[in-house]
Design a protein around this motif. Structure first.
Motif, mmCIF file in Angstrom:
data_model
loop_
_atom_site.group_PDB
_atom_site.id
_atom_site.type_symbol
_atom_site.label_atom_id
_atom_site.label_comp_id
_atom_site.label_asym_id
_atom_site.label_seq_id
_atom_site.Cartn_x
_atom_site.Cartn_y
_atom_site.Cartn_z
ATOM 1 N N TRP A 198 -4.126 12.673 -17.435
ATOM 2 C CA TRP A 198 -3.386 12.553 -16.170
ATOM 3 C C TRP A 198 -2.202 13.517 -16.161
ATOM 4 O O TRP A 198 -1.243 13.324 -15.427
ATOM 5 C CB TRP A 198 -2.880 11.121 -15.980
ATOM 6 C CG TRP A 198 -3.926 10.118 -15.621
ATOM 7 C CD1 TRP A 198 -4.365 9.814 -14.360
ATOM 8 C CD2 TRP A 198 -4.659 9.247 -16.501
ATOM 9 N NE1 TRP A 198 -5.330 8.836 -14.410
ATOM 10 C CE2 TRP A 198 -5.529 8.465 -15.723
ATOM 11 C CE3 TRP A 198 -4.676 9.073 -17.890
ATOM 12 C CZ2 TRP A 198 -6.384 7.512 -16.252
ATOM 13 C CZ3 TRP A 198 -5.546 8.129 -18.421
ATOM 14 C CH2 TRP A 198 -6.379 7.368 -17.620
ATOM 15 N N SER A 199 -2.272 14.518 -17.028
ATOM 16 C CA SER A 199 -1.180 15.469 -17.236
ATOM 17 C C SER A 199 0.010 14.748 -17.880
ATOM 18 O O SER A 199 -0.133 13.606 -18.347
ATOM 19 C CB SER A 199 -0.788 16.136 -15.924
ATOM 20 O OG SER A 199 0.079 17.209 -16.156
ATOM 21 N N ALA A 200 1.158 15.400 -17.926
ATOM 22 C CA ALA A 200 2.327 14.798 -18.578
ATOM 23 C C ALA A 200 3.587 15.412 -17.987
ATOM 24 O O ALA A 200 3.518 16.399 -17.261
ATOM 25 C CB ALA A 200 2.273 15.074 -20.083
ATOM 26 N N ASP A 240 0.829 -1.186 0.000
ATOM 27 C CA ASP A 240 0.000 0.000 0.000
ATOM 28 C C ASP A 240 0.873 1.248 0.000
ATOM 29 O O ASP A 240 2.054 1.190 0.339
ATOM 30 C CB ASP A 240 -0.991 0.001 1.169
ATOM 31 C CG ASP A 240 -0.295 -0.056 2.508
ATOM 32 O OD1 ASP A 240 0.224 0.987 2.935
ATOM 33 O OD2 ASP A 240 -0.252 -1.139 3.117
ATOM 34 N N ILE A 241 0.259 2.390 -0.370
ATOM 35 C CA ILE A 241 1.038 3.612 -0.567
ATOM 36 C C ILE A 241 1.690 4.058 0.746
ATOM 37 O O ILE A 241 2.876 4.396 0.784
ATOM 38 C CB ILE A 241 0.142 4.755 -1.101
ATOM 39 C CG1 ILE A 241 -0.490 4.360 -2.430
ATOM 40 C CG2 ILE A 241 0.936 6.041 -1.269
ATOM 41 C CD1 ILE A 241 -1.561 5.325 -2.901
ATOM 42 N N ALA A 242 0.903 4.057 1.842
ATOM 43 C CA ALA A 242 1.449 4.534 3.116
ATOM 44 C C ALA A 242 2.645 3.680 3.527
ATOM 45 O O ALA A 242 3.681 4.219 3.942
ATOM 46 C CB ALA A 242 0.365 4.500 4.197
ATOM 47 N N ILE A 251 3.408 14.428 -13.856
ATOM 48 C CA ILE A 251 2.299 13.547 -14.261
ATOM 49 C C ILE A 251 1.690 12.909 -13.018
ATOM 50 O O ILE A 251 2.391 12.685 -12.010
ATOM 51 C CB ILE A 251 2.788 12.471 -15.259
ATOM 52 C CG1 ILE A 251 1.605 11.732 -15.873
ATOM 53 C CG2 ILE A 251 3.769 11.507 -14.609
ATOM 54 C CD1 ILE A 251 1.986 10.863 -17.062
ATOM 55 N N CYS A 252 0.387 12.655 -13.062
ATOM 56 C CA CYS A 252 -0.303 12.099 -11.894
ATOM 57 C C CYS A 252 0.373 10.803 -11.419
ATOM 58 O O CYS A 252 0.446 9.837 -12.176
ATOM 59 C CB CYS A 252 -1.751 11.818 -12.278
ATOM 60 S SG CYS A 252 -2.632 10.870 -11.038
ATOM 61 N N PRO A 253 0.840 10.761 -10.157
ATOM 62 C CA PRO A 253 1.467 9.525 -9.685
ATOM 63 C C PRO A 253 0.445 8.416 -9.414
ATOM 64 O O PRO A 253 0.824 7.269 -9.227
ATOM 65 C CB PRO A 253 2.168 9.959 -8.383
ATOM 66 C CG PRO A 253 1.439 11.179 -7.940
ATOM 67 C CD PRO A 253 0.879 11.836 -9.152
#
Ligand code: HEM
Length: 388
Positions: A310-312, A117-119, A316-318
């Motif tokens: 998601w932008s670039a 998980d991210i945390a 960019i979106c992680p």
């Protein structure tokens, strides 16, 4: 689906999809799974809001939170909304602190760390950086340490929660009516689901084997984000004293007090890149088929050229892959079992499916940017799940 009121309006869908996104973030973000019907909605002793309630409240009140969140006045001088803001900030801070303490304990004791998980990933990297700093003799008091302060750590976790919550839930809440209005697209997606899962449920399926095969589900996501993505634009300020920017054949100098905004919706709707039917929702435009292998894959334009969902670039979106897995899993699970249809809401004067379709189209079209793109009156139309 929340059908307690006997209807499944887009407002009900929004509530349920937000709850789903919070559960996914809690499990995949923090490593805590909860019972879906109650889990994250329970208010533990000593708190004023549940985990989901606090996150939802902070997100929906982001401006008052920024303005009044740090205001320090005696209790009796603050009004109810201000007290609620302080309560929600305190509750959410405590939820994160409990989560971090738990992850730190399991990481350090070696029992249960290395969770996916991210945390856990963030905290484990942070603890490793602390150990490295200690070993290399870097003094804690001098210079910038390589690890995050607790405040920075909470800030990052908060950013992931906020950024990962309304975006994916919002995209799903547009995909549902768009699918309901386009039965041919549903059939096309179901063809893929039947080929991949047969009669087995996608719920128990193996991610590594099946996710790469769900191209059509992912195409639904790309197409939904192209036209109804959560962010219509992103603004940037130049680095340092300013930067030059090439626009067509002109060289512009952007001074440090200027902002440049990239219009995602404009780029995503431009017929030069997307053809004469650029405003139509057509997920099949994303799919190409290899002529030899007959395998389908997503045909995504080069990042930053014509699609910026998601932008670039470096910012960019992680959470791009995270959101794709969540979206695809949700669509696959629902469409494997159900058809989505416009809901005839007789209480709103709809007589038949034709009226329901019109109401749904109008409700989707009447959207505006409120932190993310949202339908203004989601209670005016609905989508119903019909077993296949
Ligand atoms: C449909 C889903 C999503 C979309 C369309 C989306 C889109 C975006 C966009 C356009 C940005 C702005 C990047 C920039 O500044 O150029 C962004 C930033 C961000 N997103 Fe996402 N996002 C989604 C889901 C998620 C999820 C699920 C997470 C976390 C699990 C997440 C975490 C973040 C974070 C932390 C940032 C800030 C990055 C930074 O400031 O450098 N996003 N996202």
């Amino acid at each position: 689906m929340n059908t307690t009121k006997g209807i499944a309006s887009m407002a009900d869908w929004r509530t349920d999809l937000h709850l789903l996104a919070i559960h996914v973030l809690s499990a995949a973000g923090f490593g805590h799974s909860h019972d879906f019907s109650r889990g994250l909605q329970e208010v533990p002793q000593g708190k004023t809001k549940s985990f989901s309630g606090a996150l939802n409240f902070l997100l929906m009140n982001i401006l008052p939170v920024l303005i009044f969140g740090n205001m320090k006045l005696p209790e009796f001088l603050t009004w109810a909304k201000c007290r609620e803001i302080h309560g929600a900030i305190k509750d959410f801070g405590e939820y994160m602190a409990e989560s971090v303490a738990y992850t730190r304990a399991t990481t350090q004791s070696g029992g249960g760390g290395r969770q996916a998980d991210i945390a856990s990933a963030l905290i484990e990297a942070d603890e490793a950086a602390k150990r490295e700093d200690k070993l290399s003799g870097k003094s804690f008091g001098k210079g910038k340490p390589n690890f995050l302060s607790d405040e920075e750590l909470y800030g990052n976790l908060y950013a992931f929660n906020i950024a990962g919550f309304d975006t994916t839930a919002g995209s799903l809440s547009y995909a549902m009516p768009l699918l309901a209005l386009n039965e041919d697209v549903q059939k096309w997606v179901v063809e893929e689901l039947d080929a991949v899962f047969g009669t087995n449920s996608p719920v128990q399926s193996d991610y590594e084997t099946n996710f790469p095969k769900l191209t059509r589900c992912l195409a639904v996501m790309h197409e939904t984000i192209r036209l109804w993505g959560p962010l219509p634009e992103i603004a940037r300020v130049p680095a340092g004293e300013g930067q030059s920017l090439r626009v067509g054949d002109k060289e512009l100098f952007i001074t440090k007090d200027m902002q440049v905004s990239t219009n995602f919706y404009g780029i995503h709707a431009d017929p030069r890149w997307w053809g004469p039917a650029s405003l139509e929702w057509k997920p099949e435009r994303w799919v190409t088929k290899d002529s030899d292998t007959r395998l389908e894959s997503i045909n995504c334009p080069a990042d930053g050229a014509t699609f910026l969902g998601w932008s670039a670039g470096p910012r960019i979106c992680p959470g791009k892959k995270f959101s794709q897995v969540e979206f695809v899993a949700t669509i696959a699970t629902l469409l494997h079992k159900f058809r989505l249809k416009p809901l005839v809401m007789q209480e709103l004067g709809m007589m038949d499916e034709g009226d329901a379709r019109e109401a749904l189209k109008k409700t989707v079209a009447a959207s505006q940017f409120m932190l993310t793109t949202k339908m203004i009156a989601p209670e005016n139309a609905g989508v119903v799940l019909v077993p296949r």
